[in-house]
Design a protein around this motif. Structure first.
Motif, short mmCIF file in Angstrom:
data_model
loop_
_atom_site.label_atom_id
_atom_site.label_comp_id
_atom_site.label_asym_id
_atom_site.label_seq_id
_atom_site.Cartn_x
_atom_site.Cartn_y
_atom_site.Cartn_z
N ALA A 111 0.82 -1.20 0.00
CA ALA A 111 0.00 0.00 0.00
C ALA A 111 0.86 1.26 0.00
CB ALA A 111 -0.91 0.00 1.23
N THR A 112 0.21 2.38 -0.29
CA THR A 112 0.83 3.70 -0.26
C THR A 112 0.02 4.59 0.67
OG1 THR A 112 1.59 3.46 -2.54
CG2 THR A 112 1.51 5.69 -1.66
N ILE A 113 0.71 5.38 1.49
CA ILE A 113 0.08 6.39 2.34
C ILE A 113 0.21 7.73 1.65
CG2 ILE A 113 0.35 7.72 4.48
CD1 ILE A 113 1.25 5.13 5.84
N VAL A 114 -0.88 8.52 1.67
CA VAL A 114 -0.85 9.85 1.05
C VAL A 114 -1.54 10.84 1.99
CG1 VAL A 114 -1.46 11.21 -0.98
CG2 VAL A 114 -1.02 8.78 -1.23
N ASP A 115 -0.96 12.01 2.09
CA ASP A 115 -1.52 13.13 2.85
C ASP A 115 -2.52 13.89 1.97
OD1 ASP A 115 -1.63 15.18 4.93
OD2 ASP A 115 -0.41 16.41 3.61
N ILE A 161 -1.10 9.35 -7.96
CA ILE A 161 -1.68 8.47 -6.93
C ILE A 161 -2.67 7.49 -7.56
CG2 ILE A 161 -3.17 8.41 -4.88
CD1 ILE A 161 -0.21 9.39 -4.48
N ASN A 162 -3.51 8.01 -8.43
CA ASN A 162 -4.52 7.16 -9.07
C ASN A 162 -3.91 6.09 -9.97
OD1 ASN A 162 -6.58 8.49 -7.74
ND2 ASN A 162 -7.18 9.73 -9.50
N ALA A 215 -3.32 -0.73 -2.52
CA ALA A 215 -4.21 0.12 -1.73
C ALA A 215 -3.61 1.50 -1.52
CB ALA A 215 -4.49 -0.54 -0.39
N ILE A 216 -4.47 2.49 -1.47
CA ILE A 216 -4.08 3.87 -1.14
C ILE A 216 -4.75 4.23 0.18
CG2 ILE A 216 -4.17 6.30 -1.84
CD1 ILE A 216 -2.44 4.55 -3.70
N TYR A 217 -3.93 4.54 1.17
CA TYR A 217 -4.44 4.97 2.47
C TYR A 217 -4.21 6.47 2.59
CZ TYR A 217 -4.09 0.00 3.70
OH TYR A 217 -4.22 -1.37 3.73
N SER A 228 -8.45 3.67 -0.83
CA SER A 228 -9.02 2.50 -0.18
C SER A 228 -9.53 2.81 1.22
CB SER A 228 -7.96 1.40 -0.07
OG SER A 228 -7.39 1.14 -1.33
N ARG A 229 -8.84 3.71 1.90
CA ARG A 229 -9.17 3.97 3.31
C ARG A 229 -8.79 5.41 3.66
NH1 ARG A 229 -6.34 0.47 8.01
NH2 ARG A 229 -7.33 1.48 9.78
N LEU A 230 -9.64 6.04 4.46
CA LEU A 230 -9.38 7.40 4.96
C LEU A 230 -9.17 7.31 6.46
CD1 LEU A 230 -9.27 10.50 4.69
CD2 LEU A 230 -11.78 10.49 4.84
N ILE A 231 -7.97 7.68 6.91
CA ILE A 231 -7.63 7.61 8.33
C ILE A 231 -7.49 9.04 8.84
CG2 ILE A 231 -6.00 6.74 10.05
CD1 ILE A 231 -5.21 4.59 7.92
N MET A 232 -8.47 9.45 9.64
CA MET A 232 -8.54 10.82 10.16
C MET A 232 -7.81 10.91 11.51
SD MET A 232 -10.63 12.28 7.80
CE MET A 232 -11.19 13.79 8.53
N ASN A 233 -7.51 12.12 11.91
CA ASN A 233 -6.76 12.43 13.12
C ASN A 233 -7.69 12.49 14.34
OD1 ASN A 233 -5.01 13.44 15.04
ND2 ASN A 233 -4.48 15.28 13.90
N PRO A 234 -7.50 11.62 15.34
CA PRO A 234 -8.33 11.69 16.54
C PRO A 234 -7.83 12.75 17.53
CG PRO A 234 -6.83 9.86 16.74
CD PRO A 234 -6.60 10.46 15.37
N HIS A 235 -6.66 13.30 17.26
CA HIS A 235 -6.06 14.32 18.14
C HIS A 235 -6.39 15.71 17.60
CE1 HIS A 235 -3.84 10.87 19.64
NE2 HIS A 235 -3.31 10.68 18.44
#
Length: 107
Positions: free
Chosen positions: A2-6, A26-27, A32-34, A59-66
């Motif tokens: 997978a690849t992580i992207v900001d 990116i596309n 997977a693209i996180y 594939s997935r959106l990981i938001m900041n809980p802080h």
């Protein structure tokens, strides 16, 4: 792998304006693209709208809980959880790139 992207100043400028060259790259990537963002979870709906409008495939959106001030802390935590399954992280912030590098993820 997978690849992580900001998002901010990596995929979108000023919150919603697409950075086309990065989005096209990116596309085109396999796997997977996180999307890992410093944006708070409270902005999930508007963030999803902006990504869809810009044509970002992920594939997935990981938001900041802080708080947004703790964006790099969030990204370091995600890097530790995902290391071994991610081979590349793309982020405009040097602190975030350092966090990914410490986890063994190429930036």
């Amino acid at each position: 792998m997978a690849t992580i992207v900001d998002i901010d100043d990596t995929l979108l400028r000023n919150g919603t304006q697409p950075i086309r060259r990065t989005i096209d790259y990116i596309n085109s990537l396999p796997g997977a693209i996180y999307i890992v963002t410093g944006r708070p979870s409270s902005t999930r709906a508007e963030t999803i709208r902006a990504l869809r409008s810009a044509g970002v495939k992920y594939s997935r959106l990981i938001m900041n809980p802080h708080s947004t001030r703790e964006s790099n802390k969030h990204k370091a935590e995600v890097a530790e959880r995902l290391k071994g399954s991610v081979n590349l992280a793309i982020d405009n912030d040097a602190g975030a790139r350092a966090a990914y590098s410490r986890a063994g993820i190429k930036t």
